[in-house]
Design an enzyme around this catalytic site. Structure first.
Site, PDB file in Angstrom:
ATOM      1  N   HIS A 236      -3.317   2.969  -1.743  1.00  0.00           N
ATOM      2  CA  HIS A 236      -2.071   2.816  -2.521  1.00  0.00           C
ATOM      3  C   HIS A 236      -1.703   1.335  -2.499  1.00  0.00           C
ATOM      4  CE1 HIS A 236       2.217   4.278  -3.603  1.00  0.00           C
ATOM      5  NE2 HIS A 236       2.188   2.954  -3.742  1.00  0.00           N
TER       6      HIS A 236
ATOM      7  N   HIS B 246      -0.219  -2.191  -4.923  1.00  0.00           N
ATOM      8  CA  HIS B 246       0.323  -2.818  -6.137  1.00  0.00           C
ATOM      9  C   HIS B 246      -0.286  -4.200  -6.293  1.00  0.00           C
ATOM     10  CE1 HIS B 246       3.410   0.281  -6.677  1.00  0.00           C
ATOM     11  NE2 HIS B 246       3.359   0.344  -5.359  1.00  0.00           N
TER      12      HIS B 246
ATOM     13  N   ARG C 159      -0.072  -5.826  -9.442  1.00  0.00           N
ATOM     14  CA  ARG C 159       0.642  -6.512 -10.539  1.00  0.00           C
ATOM     15  C   ARG C 159      -0.344  -7.050 -11.586  1.00  0.00           C
ATOM     16  NH1 ARG C 159       4.759  -3.861  -8.196  1.00  0.00           N
ATOM     17  NH2 ARG C 159       5.827  -5.018  -6.566  1.00  0.00           N
TER      18      ARG C 159
ATOM     19  N   LYS D  46      -0.713   9.149 -11.394  1.00  0.00           N
ATOM     20  CA  LYS D  46       0.459   8.884 -10.552  1.00  0.00           C
ATOM     21  C   LYS D  46       1.706   9.505 -11.152  1.00  0.00           C
ATOM     22  CE  LYS D  46       2.984   6.943  -7.453  1.00  0.00           C
ATOM     23  NZ  LYS D  46       2.813   6.228  -6.209  1.00  0.00           N
TER      24      LYS D  46
ATOM     25  N   HIS E 122       5.000  10.010  -5.943  1.00  0.00           N
ATOM     26  CA  HIS E 122       6.142   9.346  -5.293  1.00  0.00           C
ATOM     27  C   HIS E 122       7.162  10.433  -5.040  1.00  0.00           C
ATOM     28  CE1 HIS E 122       8.954   6.009  -4.342  1.00  0.00           C
ATOM     29  NE2 HIS E 122       9.801   7.005  -4.542  1.00  0.00           N
TER      30      HIS E 122
ATOM     31  N   HIS F  13       2.910   7.464   0.607  1.00  0.00           N
ATOM     32  CA  HIS F  13       3.836   6.791   1.532  1.00  0.00           C
ATOM     33  C   HIS F  13       4.876   7.724   2.136  1.00  0.00           C
ATOM     34  CE1 HIS F  13       6.349   6.783  -2.011  1.00  0.00           C
ATOM     35  NE2 HIS F  13       5.779   5.751  -2.562  1.00  0.00           N
TER      36      HIS F  13
ATOM     37  N   LEU G 126      10.908   1.142  -0.871  1.00  0.00           N
ATOM     38  CA  LEU G 126      11.125   2.552  -1.203  1.00  0.00           C
ATOM     39  C   LEU G 126       9.846   3.337  -0.970  1.00  0.00           C
ATOM     40  CD1 LEU G 126      13.281   2.115  -4.406  1.00  0.00           C
ATOM     41  CD2 LEU G 126      14.033   2.996  -2.192  1.00  0.00           C
TER      42      LEU G 126
ATOM     43  N   ASP H  70       0.839   0.465   0.216  1.00  0.00           N
ATOM     44  CA  ASP H  70       1.977   0.248  -0.680  1.00  0.00           C
ATOM     45  C   ASP H  70       2.407  -1.218  -0.649  1.00  0.00           C
ATOM     46  OD1 ASP H  70       3.815   0.850  -2.608  1.00  0.00           O
ATOM     47  OD2 ASP H  70       5.197   1.892  -1.271  1.00  0.00           O
TER      48      ASP H  70
ATOM     49  N   HIS I 116       6.828  -9.056  -4.442  1.00  0.00           N
ATOM     50  CA  HIS I 116       7.863  -9.584  -5.336  1.00  0.00           C
ATOM     51  C   HIS I 116       8.084 -11.031  -4.913  1.00  0.00           C
ATOM     52  CE1 HIS I 116       9.198  -5.705  -7.019  1.00  0.00           C
ATOM     53  NE2 HIS I 116       8.966  -5.218  -5.813  1.00  0.00           N
TER      54      HIS I 116
HETATM   55  N1  OTD Z   1       7.929   0.948  -3.232  1.00  0.00           N
HETATM   56  N2  OTD Z   1       8.154  -1.134  -4.183  1.00  0.00           N
HETATM   57  C1  OTD Z   1       7.292  -0.829  -5.194  1.00  0.00           C
HETATM   58  C2  OTD Z   1       6.709   0.367  -5.251  1.00  0.00           C
HETATM   59  C3  OTD Z   1       6.878   1.222  -4.124  1.00  0.00           C
HETATM   60  O1  OTD Z   1       7.405   3.469  -4.241  1.00  0.00           O
HETATM   61  C4  OTD Z   1       6.509   2.615  -4.270  1.00  0.00           C
HETATM   62  O2  OTD Z   1       5.331   2.900  -4.447  1.00  0.00           O
HETATM   63  C5  OTD Z   1       7.004  -1.854  -6.179  1.00  0.00           C
HETATM   64  O3  OTD Z   1       7.569  -2.939  -6.041  1.00  0.00           O
HETATM   65  O4  OTD Z   1       6.208  -1.600  -7.111  1.00  0.00           O
HETATM   66  C6  OTD Z   1       8.489  -0.240  -3.227  1.00  0.00           C
HETATM   67  O5  OTD Z   1       9.331  -0.506  -2.374  1.00  0.00           O
HETATM   68 ZN    ZN Z   2       3.807   1.908  -4.269  1.00  0.00          ZN
HETATM   69 ZN    ZN Z   3       6.204   5.147  -4.509  1.00  0.00          ZN
END
Ligand code: OTD
Ligand code: ZN
Ligand code: ZN
Length: 346
Positions: free
Chosen positions: A13, A15, A17, A99, A136, A174, A219, A247, A251
């Site tokens: 999992h 990100h 970007r 997803k 999620h 997560h 989150l 995860d 940012h």
């Molecule tokens: N949680 N931030 C992000 C995704 C996740 O829930 C998530 O997978 C993100 O910035 O894409 C986060 O806190």
């Molecule tokens: Zn995520």
């Molecule tokens: Zn998530």
């Protein structure tokens, strides 16, 4: 000195970007990881097979020279997703999961699902072809306290979806609660759960006591200590249903350090060192390979990597940059708040 060698880990999992941020953060993952399930929550989201193919090409173009890394692509489920497009993208080998974001639950989730009946056809097709659904798992009802949203989701959304779609293979992404751990353990092998590095380290006090820590805000938000302890027991247990999904969610600092900061912890750089520390603390170093290298491929029906990663404990504290300078701006690396003596031999 202690040394352990694992099959090269994967991140189930992640990100990555796009654009300058992708180029900036990708080397942080490819340094230690062979593969990653790449999240589709771009703006606009990665919805179709064609969009996933184009995103995969951009990732491959951004790879550092010589990196052996395979991005495993996902599709962002919307209420208008076409089951035939999903099936074709899976059959071609391009897409490894779909997803599910409840609309509004997390970063860039507004195109997600509001009415779960509208995605029934896609879920049935996925059950038929064995394609995993990554979830999620938080409700978005404003009346539900943010710390209860995972537990309520399991009972009111996840369990009903799984009952209505027998055979659907699901990853609870997560998980952050003992409720998540207990539910995953109570189900058959169509269900698995990923656990992040930061949720093994943080409870909600870390975010709030002594001043607000925007780089610990993510989150699902970190919960009470007893939930963290349940997550640590699960992750280090060696049970096949639990595996690593960092995860890691970059940012730039100005968007974290402000009056309405974005959610996400950036752990790509130091996850393996931190996990070695946590697993050693739990007396379960021998199970790090199961969690980070073996259980994920087993669920996703992929081979375990043949390349390896060696981690070594020394008397010198490990060192990583406080920030990664990307073309999009600086990204703060997750600081666990304690010294770590484990080093990854790249
Ligand atoms: N949680 N931030 C992000 C995704 C996740 O829930 C998530 O997978 C993100 O910035 O894409 C986060 O806190
Ligand atoms: Zn995520
Ligand atoms: Zn998530």
């Amino acid at each position: 000195m202690t040394r352990i060698t694992l099959p090269r880990p994967d991140d189930w999992h992640l990100h990555l970007r796009d654009g300058a941020m992708l180029t900036g953060v990708l080397p942080e993952t490819t340094r230690h990881f062979a593969r990653a399930i790449v999240m589709p929550n771009l703006v606009p989201p990665v919805v179709t097979g064609a969009e996933a193919a184009a995103y995969r090409d951009r990732i491959l173009t951004a790879l550092p020279a010589g990196a052996a890394f395979e991005p495993l692509m996902t599709l962002y489920l919307t209420e208008t997703t076409d089951p035939a497009d999903v099936a074709a993208a899976a059959a071609s080998g391009l897409v490894k999961a779909v997803k599910l974001y409840p609309a509004g639950a997390t970063t860039n989730s507004h195109s997600g699902v509001r009415d779960f009946d509208k995605v029934r056809g896609v879920l049935e097709k996925m059950a038929e072809i064995g394609l995993p659904l990554c979830v999620h798992g938080e409700v978005v009802d404003p009346a539900i306290d943010i710390f209860d949203r995972e537990a309520v989701f399991i009972e009111t959304v996840l369990d009903p979806i799984r009952r209505a779609t027998p055979g659907l293979r699901v990853v609870m992404e997560h998980i952050t609660t003992k409720d998540g751990v207990d539910y995953a353990r109570s189900q058959d092998d169509t269900l698995a759960a990923t656990i992040t590095t930061h949720h093994l380290i943080l409870n909600r006090n870390h975010i709030l006591v002594g001043g607000i820590k925007p780089h610990y805000y993510c989150l699902p938000v970190a919960k009470r200590e007893h939930h963290r302890l349940a997550l640590r027991a699960a992750a280090t247990s060696g049970e096949t249903r639990f595996f690593l999904g960092t995860d890691s969610a970059p940012h730039v600092d100005p968007l974290k350090e402000c009056a309405c900061g974005c959610a996400g912890c950036f752990t790509a750089t130091n996850t393996m060192q931190l996990l070695a520390h946590v697993f050693e603390e739990e007396g379960r170093l021998a199970n790090l390979s199961a969690f980070a290298s073996e259980n994920g491929p087993r669920f996703y029906r992929l081979p375990v990597n043949t390349a390896t990663l060696t981690l070594e404990k020394t008397t010198t504290a490990a060192h990583w940059p406080a920030k990664i300078e990307t073309g999009a701006g600086p990204v703060t690396v997750f600081d666990p708040g304690f010294p770590v003596f484990w080093h990854a031999i790249d």
